[in-house]
Write an enzyme that holds these catalytic residues in place. Structure first.
Site, mmCIF file in Angstrom:
data_model
loop_
_atom_site.group_PDB
_atom_site.id
_atom_site.type_symbol
_atom_site.label_atom_id
_atom_site.label_comp_id
_atom_site.label_asym_id
_atom_site.label_seq_id
_atom_site.Cartn_x
_atom_site.Cartn_y
_atom_site.Cartn_z
ATOM 1 N N THR A 219 -108.886 -18.418 -8.494
ATOM 2 C CA THR A 219 -109.208 -17.509 -9.587
ATOM 3 C C THR A 219 -109.627 -16.180 -8.970
ATOM 4 O O THR A 219 -110.693 -16.090 -8.347
ATOM 5 C CB THR A 219 -110.338 -18.070 -10.466
ATOM 6 O OG1 THR A 219 -109.913 -19.318 -11.020
ATOM 7 C CG2 THR A 219 -110.664 -17.109 -11.601
ATOM 8 N N LYS B 114 -106.731 -17.446 -17.280
ATOM 9 C CA LYS B 114 -107.904 -18.098 -16.702
ATOM 10 C C LYS B 114 -109.143 -17.225 -16.840
ATOM 11 O O LYS B 114 -110.237 -17.711 -17.181
ATOM 12 C CB LYS B 114 -107.632 -18.401 -15.221
ATOM 13 C CG LYS B 114 -108.839 -18.943 -14.451
ATOM 14 C CD LYS B 114 -109.299 -20.285 -15.011
ATOM 15 C CE LYS B 114 -110.584 -20.775 -14.342
ATOM 16 N NZ LYS B 114 -110.421 -21.106 -12.926
ATOM 17 N N LYS C 11 -118.943 -14.701 -10.396
ATOM 18 C CA LYS C 11 -117.720 -14.085 -9.881
ATOM 19 C C LYS C 11 -116.647 -14.023 -10.959
ATOM 20 O O LYS C 11 -116.014 -12.982 -11.184
ATOM 21 C CB LYS C 11 -117.220 -14.869 -8.668
ATOM 22 C CG LYS C 11 -115.985 -14.288 -7.997
ATOM 23 C CD LYS C 11 -114.685 -14.927 -8.467
ATOM 24 C CE LYS C 11 -114.565 -16.370 -8.014
ATOM 25 N NZ LYS C 11 -113.231 -16.951 -8.349
#
Length: 324
Positions: free
Chosen positions: A108, A183, A258
């Site tokens: 990701t 995502k 993050k």
């Protein structure tokens, strides 16, 4: 027999690799962490000393790495500039890949990094898809991850056979980087839901509601969500919730920070203001700054209720850990 080079054998990568082995694939893997390599070897992964070594003779390469900087280093080479402007070095995947190999990145990362790899792969005549996953460690272990796959149609279909042993759901999202986009937005929704869940659980407690009874009500009402069903942050209500084990992580707070940062950066690029997402990011940042980065992201309940049950001894949200 299909051979897959698997780069990144951590909490997500290793169980994914194990599912490929169980499906009859040969997995040759590499990780920079000694402990990860040792566990991977015990699980049947053939260890390689580097990513290029793992790739030798492989039919496909799958990467599962923590951040965009790691993806850039692995694909472009260790000396790759942060903006991706330098040519590939000899130790990067792109310098060693062949058009016969299918390249799949399940990390990701930010859209810019994803686009840079797509562009560089295309320029070399290589086949690459971005294929991030949702479902966490438990989904990786069960082979039930949701894969969101972006890239050229033919490449996405070619990747499907390699991905299917690791997944429960496979979505072709469209053009390059759309897997990452899906995502990023999905995780943004999750962490906003976690913040709402923390506030709801605390208010329910303050109003005298029994936690299990309220959870049952919300589960069949308009307040229902995946986070409610899986991560409800009150001990003894949901078996899979991290709160039952002092917030031992199923999704670490630092990684959640993050991911939600990726959403905020993407929003800024498009001139969007996302206040709920910003608050969720603030709460996660406080957890990380206070020493809770390795704890589960649901530890943010401590920002609403410092006396919440299940918190690790001495944990103070937004402040350093201290001995009780």
């Amino acid at each position: 027999m299909t051979t897959v080079a698997f780069i990144g054998l951590g909490n997500m990568g290793l169980p994914m690799a194990k599912n490929l082995i169980a499906a009859g694939f040969t997995v040759r893997g590499h990780d920079v962490v000694d402990a990860c390599r040792a566990v991977a070897a015990d699980a049947g992964v053939e260890l390689a000393g580097s990513a290029p070594e793992a790739m030798e003779g492989a039919d496909a390469v799958i990467t599962m790495l923590p951040k965009g900087e790691h993806v850039r280093a692995v694909y472009f080479g260790a000396a790759q500039a942060a903006d991706g402007s330098q040519p590939s070095n000899d130790d990067g995947i792109l310098a060693h890949a062949t058009p016969e190999q299918m390249l799949i990145d399940s990390s990701t990362v930010d859209i810019a990094t994803c686009q840079a790899v797509h562009d560089a792969a295309a320029a070399k005549g290589l086949h690459f898809v971005d294929a991030p996953v949702s479902g966490g460690i438990s989904g990786a272990e069960a082979g039930s991850l949701t894969f969101m796959v972006g890239g050229a149609d033919a490449d996405v279909e070619r990747a499907r056979r390699l991905i299917e042993p690791m997944c429960g759901n496979f979505f072709a999202t469209g053009d390059p980087t759309t897997g990452e986009a899906a995502k990023i937005v999905n995780n943004m929704m999750l962490f906003v839901a976690v913040q709402g869940l923390s506030e709801a659980a605390t208010l329910a407690k303050k109003l005298g509601l029994d936690a299990k009874t309220f959870h049952q009500i919300a589960s069949v009402s308009s307040g229902n969500s995946w986070a409610l069903q899986t991560w409800y942050p009150v001990p003894g209500v949901v078996e899979t919730a991290a709160v039952n084990n002092e917030f031992s992580a199923s999704f670490r707070a630092d990684l959640a920070l993050k991911d939600i940062g990726l959403a905020l950066a993407a929003a800024a690029d498009h001139g969007l203001h996302l206040p709920a997402t910003g608050l969720s990011a603030q709460r996660l940042a406080e957890a990380v700054d206070g020493g809770g980065g390795e704890l589960d992201c649901t530890v943010v309940i401590a920002a609403v209720d410092p006396d919440a049950e299940g918190l690790p001894e001495g944990y103070v949200h937004g402040g350093a850990r201290r001995d009780a």
